[in-house]
Design a protein around this motif. Structure first.
Motif, mmCIF file in Angstrom:
data_model
loop_
_atom_site.group_PDB
_atom_site.id
_atom_site.type_symbol
_atom_site.label_atom_id
_atom_site.label_comp_id
_atom_site.label_asym_id
_atom_site.label_seq_id
_atom_site.Cartn_x
_atom_site.Cartn_y
_atom_site.Cartn_z
ATOM 1 N N LEU A 76 0.823 -1.207 0.000
ATOM 2 C CA LEU A 76 0.000 0.000 0.000
ATOM 3 C C LEU A 76 0.859 1.260 0.000
ATOM 4 N N TYR A 77 1.980 1.211 0.683
ATOM 5 C CA TYR A 77 2.905 2.349 0.666
ATOM 6 C C TYR A 77 3.414 2.579 -0.751
ATOM 7 N N ILE A 78 3.789 1.509 -1.422
ATOM 8 C CA ILE A 78 4.268 1.615 -2.799
ATOM 9 C C ILE A 78 3.178 2.193 -3.700
ATOM 10 N N LEU A 79 1.972 1.675 -3.570
ATOM 11 C CA LEU A 79 0.873 2.148 -4.412
ATOM 12 C C LEU A 79 0.544 3.617 -4.142
ATOM 13 N N GLU A 80 0.644 4.016 -2.894
ATOM 14 C CA GLU A 80 0.413 5.422 -2.569
ATOM 15 C C GLU A 80 1.460 6.290 -3.231
ATOM 16 N N ARG A 81 2.722 5.861 -3.218
ATOM 17 C CA ARG A 81 3.787 6.617 -3.876
ATOM 18 C C ARG A 81 3.598 6.635 -5.390
ATOM 19 N N PHE A 82 2.923 5.630 -5.911
ATOM 20 C CA PHE A 82 2.626 5.581 -7.344
ATOM 21 C C PHE A 82 1.409 6.436 -7.712
ATOM 22 N N GLY A 83 0.786 7.042 -6.699
ATOM 23 C CA GLY A 83 -0.323 7.959 -6.967
ATOM 24 C C GLY A 83 -1.702 7.369 -6.820
ATOM 25 N N ILE A 84 -1.819 6.203 -6.206
ATOM 26 C CA ILE A 84 -3.135 5.586 -6.003
ATOM 27 C C ILE A 84 -3.766 6.157 -4.730
ATOM 28 N N PRO A 85 -4.985 6.680 -4.803
ATOM 29 C CA PRO A 85 -5.649 7.189 -3.587
ATOM 30 C C PRO A 85 -6.074 6.035 -2.691
ATOM 31 N N LEU A 124 -5.900 0.236 -10.193
ATOM 32 C CA LEU A 124 -4.557 -0.077 -10.684
ATOM 33 C C LEU A 124 -4.523 -0.188 -12.200
ATOM 34 N N THR A 125 -5.571 -0.733 -12.800
ATOM 35 C CA THR A 125 -5.614 -0.790 -14.262
ATOM 36 C C THR A 125 -5.925 0.588 -14.849
ATOM 37 N N THR A 126 -6.739 1.378 -14.154
ATOM 38 C CA THR A 126 -7.025 2.739 -14.619
ATOM 39 C C THR A 126 -5.748 3.566 -14.652
ATOM 40 N N ALA A 127 -4.909 3.381 -13.642
ATOM 41 C CA ALA A 127 -3.641 4.115 -13.572
ATOM 42 C C ALA A 127 -2.551 3.458 -14.416
ATOM 43 N N GLU A 128 -2.855 2.305 -15.007
ATOM 44 C CA GLU A 128 -1.918 1.534 -15.835
ATOM 45 C C GLU A 128 -0.695 1.060 -15.046
ATOM 46 N N ILE A 129 -0.879 0.888 -13.746
ATOM 47 C CA ILE A 129 0.140 0.230 -12.928
ATOM 48 C C ILE A 129 0.076 -1.273 -13.190
ATOM 49 N N ILE A 130 -1.139 -1.748 -13.378
ATOM 50 C CA ILE A 130 -1.370 -3.126 -13.796
ATOM 51 C C ILE A 130 -1.834 -3.101 -15.251
ATOM 52 N N LEU A 131 -1.202 -3.917 -16.078
ATOM 53 C CA LEU A 131 -1.564 -3.992 -17.490
ATOM 54 C C LEU A 131 -2.236 -5.322 -17.798
ATOM 55 N N THR A 160 7.358 -0.491 -16.289
ATOM 56 C CA THR A 160 7.890 0.770 -15.744
ATOM 57 C C THR A 160 7.761 0.796 -14.231
ATOM 58 N N TYR A 161 6.619 0.384 -13.736
ATOM 59 C CA TYR A 161 6.387 0.375 -12.294
ATOM 60 C C TYR A 161 7.094 -0.808 -11.635
ATOM 61 N N ALA A 162 7.175 -1.928 -12.346
ATOM 62 C CA ALA A 162 7.844 -3.102 -11.784
ATOM 63 C C ALA A 162 9.310 -2.818 -11.509
ATOM 64 N N GLU A 163 9.933 -2.012 -12.359
ATOM 65 C CA GLU A 163 11.332 -1.655 -12.145
ATOM 66 C C GLU A 163 11.492 -0.877 -10.841
ATOM 67 N N LEU A 164 10.524 -0.029 -10.551
ATOM 68 C CA LEU A 164 10.555 0.716 -9.291
ATOM 69 C C LEU A 164 10.278 -0.202 -8.111
ATOM 70 N N PRO A 172 -0.503 11.510 -11.379
ATOM 71 C CA PRO A 172 -1.015 10.486 -10.451
ATOM 72 C C PRO A 172 -2.531 10.354 -10.554
ATOM 73 N N LEU A 173 -3.009 9.135 -10.417
ATOM 74 C CA LEU A 173 -4.444 8.898 -10.476
ATOM 75 C C LEU A 173 -5.179 9.683 -9.395
ATOM 76 N N SER A 174 -4.560 9.842 -8.228
ATOM 77 C CA SER A 174 -5.204 10.581 -7.146
ATOM 78 C C SER A 174 -5.519 12.011 -7.566
ATOM 79 N N LEU A 175 -4.606 12.635 -8.343
ATOM 80 C CA LEU A 175 -4.849 14.007 -8.811
ATOM 81 C C LEU A 175 -5.892 14.028 -9.914
ATOM 82 N N LYS A 176 -5.855 13.020 -10.795
ATOM 83 C CA LYS A 176 -6.854 12.944 -11.854
ATOM 84 C C LYS A 176 -8.257 12.830 -11.266
#
Length: 336
Positions: A28-37, A109-116, A136-140, A162-166
Motif C-alpha cells: 500500500l505504501y508503494i501504491l500510494e507513492r505511485f499515486g493511487i488514492p 490499478l488498471t485505470t492508472a496503468e500500474i497493472i496492465l 515501468t512500475y515493476a522496475e521501481l 497520479p491517479l489521485s490528482l486525476k
C-alpha cells in the motif's frame, strides 16, 4: 513503515501473520507513492494490495526485488489471482468472485496503468486475459528499499499524472457551485437534482424569499451538506435527523416565513400525503410555513401536475419570474 490497515478494521487482515500484514502495508505504501488514492475501506485496500502482489508474484518482502512483469511473460487471469491470494495470503475468496477482481480489486490499478492486461484488445469478460505489473512500475518495485527510493519514484514518474490528482480534478469538475443569498459558497455533486437546487437558491429565493437565509440543503451524496441546526432549533423545527426532510429549507426573518422546498427531478413533489406529513412534523414550528415544489422545466412539471397538493406553491426554473399558486384565494404566503 506506515500502517495503512488496522487489524481491528479488517478481520481477515487481523488473522494474517505479522509478516503478511507488513507485506500488505508495504504494498500500500508503494501504491500510494505511485499515486493511487487510499481512501477505500480497510478490506478493499487489503484486497487491492494482495491482488497487486499476485500480479507481480510477490509472496514475501524479499520478493519485491524480484517482482515479475509482462516483460517476464508473467500474468495471472482473475481466477488465478484468487487461487494465488488464497494460497499465499490466507484468504478464502470464492472462485466465483473472479469478476470482483477486475471490477473492484484491480480497478484503480488498471485505470492508472500500474497493472496492465496481457491482451488489452480482448473483450472485457475474456477469461483468458491476464494481468501483470507494468514494466515501468515493476522496475521501481524491484528497487523498493533502496536509498532515495522515493526520489527515484518521483523522477521516474514525473511526466505521469497520479491517479489521485486525476480523480480529484474530475471530482472538482463534476461539481455544482452554489452561491448562498447571504454570501458564501457551497459545492454540490453533479446531477440534475442538484442543478435544480442551485437554481432554487440562486434564482427562486432572491425573487420570492424576502431576504431568506438558507438553513438546510441536502446534497444527493451528502444528506447534511449544509445545516444551520441551532437556527432551526430556535424556530422549534422538528428533529433534523428526521427521514422526512425536504430538499431545501430557508427562513425569512422579515416575514417570519419558513420555506419548505422540494426539488423534483424524478420524484418527490409535495403531494397531499407529503403535505400532511410535513404539516405534522412542523406543527410546533414558530414560523409560518410556505410549501414549494420546484421543477427544472414545464415538461417535468406536467408529469407531476396531478399529484401536487392544494395550498402549496410551484416554481419552474426555466420561467423563474412566475409562480403557480395551488391555492385559489391568495398569492404567495403561508396558510393558517
Amino acid at each position: 513503515m506506515k500502517k495503512y490497515i488496522n487489524p481491528a478494521e479488517s478481520k481477515t487482515f487481523g488473522e494474517k501473520p505479522a509478516d503478511i500484514q507488513e507485506l500488505i502495508n508495504a504494498a500500500l505504501y508503494i501504491l500510494e507513492r505511485f499515486g493511487i488514492p487510499l481512501t477505500n475501506s480497510a478490506r478493499r485496500l487489503e484486497r487491492m494490495a494482495i491482488s497487486f502482489l499476485a500480479c507481480g508474484d510477490i509472496k514475501k518482502l524479499s520478493d519485491f526485488n524480484n517482482s515479475k512483469d509482462l516483460n517476464y511473460g508473467y500474468s495471472l487471469k482473475t481466477r488465478d489471482i484468487i487461487s494465488y491470494v488464497n494460497k499465499h495470503f490466507y484468504e478464502n475468496i470464492s472462485s466465483g468472485s473472479y469478476d470482483d477482481i477486475r471490477r473492484k480489486d484491480l480497478k484503480l490499478l488498471t485505470t492508472a496503468e500500474i497493472i496492465l492486461q496481457s491482451s488489452p484488445n480482448s473483450a472485457t469478460n475474456d477469461s483468458t486475459r491476464g494481468y501483470s505489473i507494468n514494466p515501468t512500475y515493476a522496475e521501481l518495485v524491484r528497487k523498493f528499499g533502496f536509498k532515495d527510493w522515493e526520489q527515484l519514484v518521483e523522477k521516474t514518474l514525473k511526466d505521469i499524472e497520479p491517479l489521485s490528482l486525476k480523480l480529484k480534478r474530475e471530482r472538482e469538475i463534476n461539481k455544482v457551485e452554489v452561491n448562498l443569498p447571504a454570501g458564501g459558497k457551497l459545492t454540490l455533486s453533479l446531477g440534475e437534482h442538484n442543478i435544480l437546487q442551485k437554481k432554487i437558491i440562486e434564482d427562486f429565493l432572491p425573487r420570492y424569499g424576502y431576504s431568506a437565509e438558507v438553513l438546510y440543503i441536502g446534497d444527493t451524496s451528502n444528506k447534511y451538506l449544509y445545516l444551520e441546526k441551532e437556527k432551526l432549533i430556535k424556530l422549534n423545527f422538528f428533529e433534523i435527523t428526521h427521514d422526512e426532510l425536504p430538499d431545501v429549507i430557508a427562513y425569512s426573518k422579515e416575514k417570519n416565513w419558513l420555506y419548505i422546498i422540494e426539488a423534483v427531478h424524478s420524484s418527490g413533489p409535495i403531494s397531499e400525503i407529503r403535505l400532511l406529513q410535513l404539516k405534522k412534523i412542523t406543527k410546533l414550528c414558530t414560523a409560518d410555513i410556505v410549501f414549494v415544489t420546484a421543477f427544472l422545466d414545464r415538461q417535468k412539471f406536467r408529469q407531476f401536475i396531478s399529484s401536487i397538493a392544494w395550498e402549496t406553491e410551484v416554481w419552474i426554473a426555466d420561467s423563474p419570474d412566475h409562480l403557480i399558486h395551488f391555492n385559489g384565494d391568495k398569492f404567495l404566503g403561508p396558510y393558517k
